[in-house]
Design a protein around this motif. Sequence first.
Motif, PDB file in Angstrom:
ATOM      1  N   ALA A 161       0.859  -1.186   0.000  1.00  0.00           N
ATOM      2  CA  ALA A 161       0.000   0.000   0.000  1.00  0.00           C
ATOM      3  C   ALA A 161       0.894   1.234   0.000  1.00  0.00           C
ATOM      4  O   ALA A 161       2.112   1.136   0.155  1.00  0.00           O
ATOM      5  CB  ALA A 161      -0.893  -0.002   1.236  1.00  0.00           C
ATOM      6  N   ALA A 162       0.286   2.393  -0.161  1.00  0.00           N
ATOM      7  CA  ALA A 162       1.039   3.646  -0.117  1.00  0.00           C
ATOM      8  C   ALA A 162       1.293   4.029   1.336  1.00  0.00           C
ATOM      9  O   ALA A 162       0.516   3.707   2.224  1.00  0.00           O
ATOM     10  CB  ALA A 162       0.260   4.749  -0.819  1.00  0.00           C
ATOM     11  N   GLY A 163       2.398   4.700   1.586  1.00  0.00           N
ATOM     12  CA  GLY A 163       2.726   5.158   2.932  1.00  0.00           C
ATOM     13  C   GLY A 163       4.184   5.522   3.045  1.00  0.00           C
ATOM     14  O   GLY A 163       4.885   5.685   2.045  1.00  0.00           O
ATOM     15  N   THR A 164       4.654   5.623   4.266  1.00  0.00           N
ATOM     16  CA  THR A 164       6.054   5.929   4.545  1.00  0.00           C
ATOM     17  C   THR A 164       6.747   4.643   4.971  1.00  0.00           C
ATOM     18  O   THR A 164       6.314   3.989   5.917  1.00  0.00           O
ATOM     19  CB  THR A 164       6.174   6.986   5.656  1.00  0.00           C
ATOM     20  OG1 THR A 164       5.469   8.157   5.240  1.00  0.00           O
ATOM     21  CG2 THR A 164       7.626   7.342   5.910  1.00  0.00           C
ATOM     22  N   LEU A 165       7.816   4.296   4.278  1.00  0.00           N
ATOM     23  CA  LEU A 165       8.532   3.059   4.561  1.00  0.00           C
ATOM     24  C   LEU A 165       9.546   3.273   5.672  1.00  0.00           C
ATOM     25  O   LEU A 165      10.323   4.223   5.636  1.00  0.00           O
ATOM     26  CB  LEU A 165       9.257   2.573   3.305  1.00  0.00           C
ATOM     27  CG  LEU A 165      10.014   1.263   3.472  1.00  0.00           C
ATOM     28  CD1 LEU A 165       9.035   0.103   3.548  1.00  0.00           C
ATOM     29  CD2 LEU A 165      10.980   1.057   2.318  1.00  0.00           C
ATOM     30  N   VAL A 176      10.965  -7.136   8.037  1.00  0.00           N
ATOM     31  CA  VAL A 176      12.067  -6.447   7.366  1.00  0.00           C
ATOM     32  C   VAL A 176      11.781  -4.961   7.212  1.00  0.00           C
ATOM     33  O   VAL A 176      12.691  -4.161   7.061  1.00  0.00           O
ATOM     34  CB  VAL A 176      12.413  -7.078   5.996  1.00  0.00           C
ATOM     35  CG1 VAL A 176      12.921  -8.498   6.171  1.00  0.00           C
ATOM     36  CG2 VAL A 176      11.244  -7.036   5.046  1.00  0.00           C
ATOM     37  N   ALA A 177      10.483  -4.588   7.234  1.00  0.00           N
ATOM     38  CA  ALA A 177      10.106  -3.186   7.084  1.00  0.00           C
ATOM     39  C   ALA A 177       8.726  -2.975   7.679  1.00  0.00           C
ATOM     40  O   ALA A 177       8.003  -3.933   7.959  1.00  0.00           O
ATOM     41  CB  ALA A 177      10.103  -2.780   5.609  1.00  0.00           C
ATOM     42  N   GLN A 178       8.419  -1.721   7.863  1.00  0.00           N
ATOM     43  CA  GLN A 178       7.106  -1.342   8.356  1.00  0.00           C
ATOM     44  C   GLN A 178       6.596  -0.230   7.455  1.00  0.00           C
ATOM     45  O   GLN A 178       7.334   0.682   7.112  1.00  0.00           O
ATOM     46  CB  GLN A 178       7.220  -0.873   9.804  1.00  0.00           C
ATOM     47  CG  GLN A 178       5.919  -0.603  10.473  1.00  0.00           C
ATOM     48  CD  GLN A 178       6.113  -0.245  11.941  1.00  0.00           C
ATOM     49  OE1 GLN A 178       7.198   0.134  12.369  1.00  0.00           O
ATOM     50  NE2 GLN A 178       5.056  -0.364  12.696  1.00  0.00           N
ATOM     51  N   LEU A 179       5.350  -0.322   7.067  1.00  0.00           N
ATOM     52  CA  LEU A 179       4.740   0.696   6.228  1.00  0.00           C
ATOM     53  C   LEU A 179       3.863   1.555   7.125  1.00  0.00           C
ATOM     54  O   LEU A 179       2.889   1.083   7.700  1.00  0.00           O
ATOM     55  CB  LEU A 179       3.909   0.052   5.119  1.00  0.00           C
ATOM     56  CG  LEU A 179       3.499   0.947   3.980  1.00  0.00           C
ATOM     57  CD1 LEU A 179       4.702   1.590   3.304  1.00  0.00           C
ATOM     58  CD2 LEU A 179       2.707   0.168   2.959  1.00  0.00           C
ATOM     59  N   LEU A 180       4.249   2.802   7.269  1.00  0.00           N
ATOM     60  CA  LEU A 180       3.545   3.712   8.157  1.00  0.00           C
ATOM     61  C   LEU A 180       2.492   4.494   7.388  1.00  0.00           C
ATOM     62  O   LEU A 180       2.745   4.949   6.278  1.00  0.00           O
ATOM     63  CB  LEU A 180       4.531   4.674   8.815  1.00  0.00           C
ATOM     64  CG  LEU A 180       5.711   4.014   9.537  1.00  0.00           C
ATOM     65  CD1 LEU A 180       6.659   5.067  10.070  1.00  0.00           C
ATOM     66  CD2 LEU A 180       5.232   3.115  10.643  1.00  0.00           C
TER      67      LEU A 180
END
Length: 182
Positions: free
Chosen positions: A79-83, A99-103
């Motif tokens: 989805a769109a957001g801040t990685l 490995v990452a979080q989508l904020l």
Amino acid sequence: GIVAWRRDLAGLVKAGDRLGLVRVPGAPAPLAPAAAKRLAELARLAKGDPIYGEFLEKEREKLQRVRSRGQELPLAAPAAGTLRQVAADGARVSKGDRVAQLLDAAAWHLAVRLPGEPPAPDAECELAGDARDERAPCRVVEVAAPESGAVEVTVALEAKDAPWLERALSPYVRLAPAARAP
């Protein structure tokens, strides 16, 4: 496997953006349908003309080199957001590791360091600003205890609940055990 992030990756991402990949050494990469079709065609041509046998062997060697590097699993933004990268470039990860979080762009995420015991995931959370009326509810989203002894807590809140946060000079987070019904 080993995480490899794209070098030109910015913080804001769109749904479907390719973020990088995880290389799984030792696991042979699957043969792509196009490569299998190309091998079959060369094998068919080699039966009729021995000259194609050399091309067939070169193609098999090339594919073997590519497949022996290991499997590469793509990482894409759902989805769109801040990685927010959790695993560093080149870090070794296991199946199920984050490995990452989508904020969410409509939310604030704040990381705070606390002495003492980590709060429970259901702890009551409030963000306070500089003025008495600057208060916003928040929620605990992540708790980590690094080797330094302090507890790192990440809290989140809706940006609309704290329009004052960007200009706040000394905001702070209040955490308390969750209220229990009698």
